[in-house]
Design an enzyme around this catalytic site. Structure first.
Site, PDB file in Angstrom:
ATOM      1  N   CYS A   1      -4.743  12.178  13.004  1.00 60.19           N
ATOM      2  CA  CYS A   1      -5.547  10.964  12.912  1.00 60.19           C
ATOM      3  C   CYS A   1      -5.354  10.186  14.204  1.00 60.19           C
ATOM      4  CB  CYS A   1      -5.205  10.162  11.677  1.00 60.19           C
ATOM      5  SG  CYS A   1      -3.615   9.378  11.783  1.00 60.19           S
TER       6      CYS A   1
ATOM      7  N   ARG B   1      -8.356  -0.637   4.498  1.00 55.43           N
ATOM      8  CA  ARG B   1      -7.514   0.379   3.866  1.00 55.43           C
ATOM      9  C   ARG B   1      -6.150  -0.195   3.492  1.00 55.43           C
ATOM     10  NH1 ARG B   1      -5.930   4.137   7.600  1.00 55.43           N
ATOM     11  NH2 ARG B   1      -4.532   4.550   5.893  1.00 55.43           N
TER      12      ARG B   1
ATOM     13  N   ARG C   1       0.466  14.392  13.195  1.00 60.28           N
ATOM     14  CA  ARG C   1       0.949  14.256  11.827  1.00 60.28           C
ATOM     15  C   ARG C   1       0.959  15.562  11.025  1.00 60.28           C
ATOM     16  NH1 ARG C   1      -1.321   8.607   9.536  1.00 60.28           N
ATOM     17  NH2 ARG C   1       0.624   8.632   8.416  1.00 60.28           N
TER      18      ARG C   1
ATOM     19  N   ASP D   1       4.778   0.449  11.953  1.00 59.73           N
ATOM     20  CA  ASP D   1       3.593  -0.219  11.408  1.00 59.73           C
ATOM     21  C   ASP D   1       3.479  -1.682  11.847  1.00 59.73           C
ATOM     22  OD1 ASP D   1       2.934   2.138  10.184  1.00 59.73           O
ATOM     23  OD2 ASP D   1       3.667   1.569   8.206  1.00 59.73           O
TER      24      ASP D   1
ATOM     25  N   LYS E   1       0.840  -1.215   0.000  1.00 55.58           N
ATOM     26  CA  LYS E   1       0.000   0.000   0.000  1.00 55.58           C
ATOM     27  C   LYS E   1       0.869   1.257   0.000  1.00 55.58           C
ATOM     28  CE  LYS E   1      -1.615   1.639   4.125  1.00 55.58           C
ATOM     29  NZ  LYS E   1      -1.336   3.053   4.424  1.00 55.58           N
ATOM     30  N   ASN E   2       1.878   1.268   0.854  1.00 58.46           N
ATOM     31  CA  ASN E   2       2.660   2.497   1.006  1.00 58.46           C
ATOM     32  C   ASN E   2       3.628   2.731  -0.146  1.00 58.46           C
ATOM     33  OD1 ASN E   2       1.209   3.038   3.250  1.00 58.46           O
ATOM     34  ND2 ASN E   2       2.777   2.410   4.729  1.00 58.46           N
TER      35      ASN E   2
END
Ligand code: EPU
Length: 417
Positions: free
Chosen positions: A118, A398, A123, A306, A22-23
């Site tokens: 978030c 997500r 952030r 993560d 994803k990243n």
């Protein structure tokens, strides 16, 4: 709203194939704004965030096709004519800020809704904006928007106070069509940045040193379309590795890069886990006696933030005391209350979690507080006694494609309701 229901206790066996990251896919998609031609991202992870970013790019009048069967994202940016993306789409996903750098490089302008904090931290994007200013952009902030304008971007030296992943990617993309050379110092070294540079270079850009702390970008005038296959998702691989160990199982994980997984492999081996690697295949045996460990999250090549929630879940079942210190985000322990509801014994002291291993976890109704926290609660549910129901699983979708199907195929009793 969907939930995931798990009846814990099954051992896992067999093989799982990891999707692409994803990243990586998100910055890769954003970088196609620079191109003005057709780019194909093949074998892309079909994640919720990928569809959201696809819609944001469509709102700039780019032609975006996301084919779930062939897993291809085809983006034609030749008709892009708008630097004002749809606000309600931008607000849906934090990573939308990744379009700032390429829009500034291509059009000398962007105006975008300021991303808020978030569930894992405040952030801010100050480092991104400092980099754009160094390249000659005028930045104004007001009424919840940030706007940047530059008649001509000019290469410059940019020193990042912290090796931010997003700031490195944005400044790198802003520099691609700028005049002259940009040098990013104290850059983030994550493999996803190297992947982004590979795509930009195959479009005709000149990026040297991505994946190290000093990146040189030599501005070019034009780019051309290309095909690109992103790297595998090291965090998804790490999540399945922890799933195997939590359930005391042996599984095979296909689609890994040993180099990218080094910090995770090193910690699991320190705990006693048996791991064998053969090219892109990793075999893991968690049916062994395990010891507690201490971990500090750090920018790559340190232990990834993560993976912090997932490994906390594992350590909560290992006899003895482990300490996890989170150094990247200031609020990434929100899930601890949920894990404690499953019988874990974790206390928060400032930026550290003190984990006293318990005999067993017990199933409970729990809520995913963010993406990785949600994945960690699923892992705990696989090992817990009885039934666990995880709610707010939109966070999980997500970043993990069909997580419940992949665990079902490994023999877990898990379903989406
Ligand atoms: N930071 C600033 N100012 C800035 C930018 C960052 O103070 O201008 C701070 C952040 O507040 C944070 C730290 O620097 O405390 C690190 O943030 P970074 O910019 O490196 O993170 P990011 O680019 O926003 C990416 C991933 C995250 C991952 C982090 C760290 C994407 C789309 N997101 O975020 O992924 O945790 O790097 O590795 O690439 C996830 O996948 O679950 C996830 C949150």
């Amino acid at each position: 709203m969907d939930t995931i229901r798990i009846v814990g206790g099954n051992k896992l066996s067999g093989e799982v194939s990891i999707s692409t990251a994803k990243n990586s896919v998100l910055p890769l998609m954003a970088s196609t704004i620079l191109c003005g031609d057709k780019c194909i991202i093949s074998n892309a992870a079909m994640l919720e965030d990928v569809f959201v970013l696809g819609n944001i790019l469509k709102s700039l009048n780019m032609d975006v096709q996301i084919d779930e069967n062939s897993k291809r994202v085809i983006i034609d940016s030749s008709k892009i004519n708008n630097t004002d993306p749809k606000n309600e789409l931008v607000k849906k996903m934090r990573a939308s800020f990744l379009i700032m750098g390429p829009m500034l490089s291509k059009f000398g302008h962007f105006k975008i809704s300021l991303p808020g904090g978030c569930n894992i931290g405040t952030r801010p994007i100050d480092l991104h904006l400092k980099g754009f200013s160094a390249l000659g952009a005028d930045i104004t902030i007001g009424h919840g928007f940030v706007e940047a304008k530059a008649k001509k971007l000019k290469g410059n030296k940019v020193y990042l106070d912290f090796p931010s992943v997003g700031a490195t990617e944005n400044i790198l993309m802003a520099a691609v069509l700028a005049e002259g050379e940009t040098i990013i110092e104290n850059a983030a070294e994550e493999p996803e940045i190297e992947d982004l540079a590979r795509l930009i270079n195959s479009m005709g850009g000149k990026v040297i040193g991505a994946g190290t702390e000093t990146i040189h970008v030599i501005g070019v005038k034009n780019l051309k379309g290309t095909n690109h296959k992103p790297i595998y998702d090291r965090i998804e691989a790490g999540t399945f590795m922890i799933g195997a160990v939590l359930t005391k199982s042996k599984i095979q994980i296909n689609g890994i890069n040993e180099e990218h997984l080094k910090p995770i492999i090193a910690k699991l081996r320190e705990m006693g886990v048996i791991i064998e690697i053969d090219n892109c295949i990793l075999r893991i045996n968690g049916d062994v006696d395990l010891k507690p460990v201490d971990i500090k999250t750090m920018p790559y090549p340190g232990f990834p933030t993560d993976m912090q929630a997932q490994i906390t879940g594992l350590l909560s079942t290992i006899k003895g005391t482990s300490v996890i210190t989170e150094t990247i985000f200031e609020n990434r322990f929100m899930y601890v209350q949920e894990m404690n509801r499953m019988g874990a014994n974790i206390k928060i002291d400032g930026r550290s979690a003190i984990i006293e291993g318990v005999e067993k976890l017990t199933g409970a109704e729990v809520k995913a507080t963010d993406l990785r926290a949600g994945a960690a609660l699923i892992l705990c549910g696989l090992a817990a006694e009885g039934e666990t129901v995880v709610s707010d699983i939109f966070h999980i979708d997500r970043g993990y494609h069909n997580i419940e199907e992949k665990f079902q195929n490994l023999g877990a009793n898990i379903e989406r309701i």
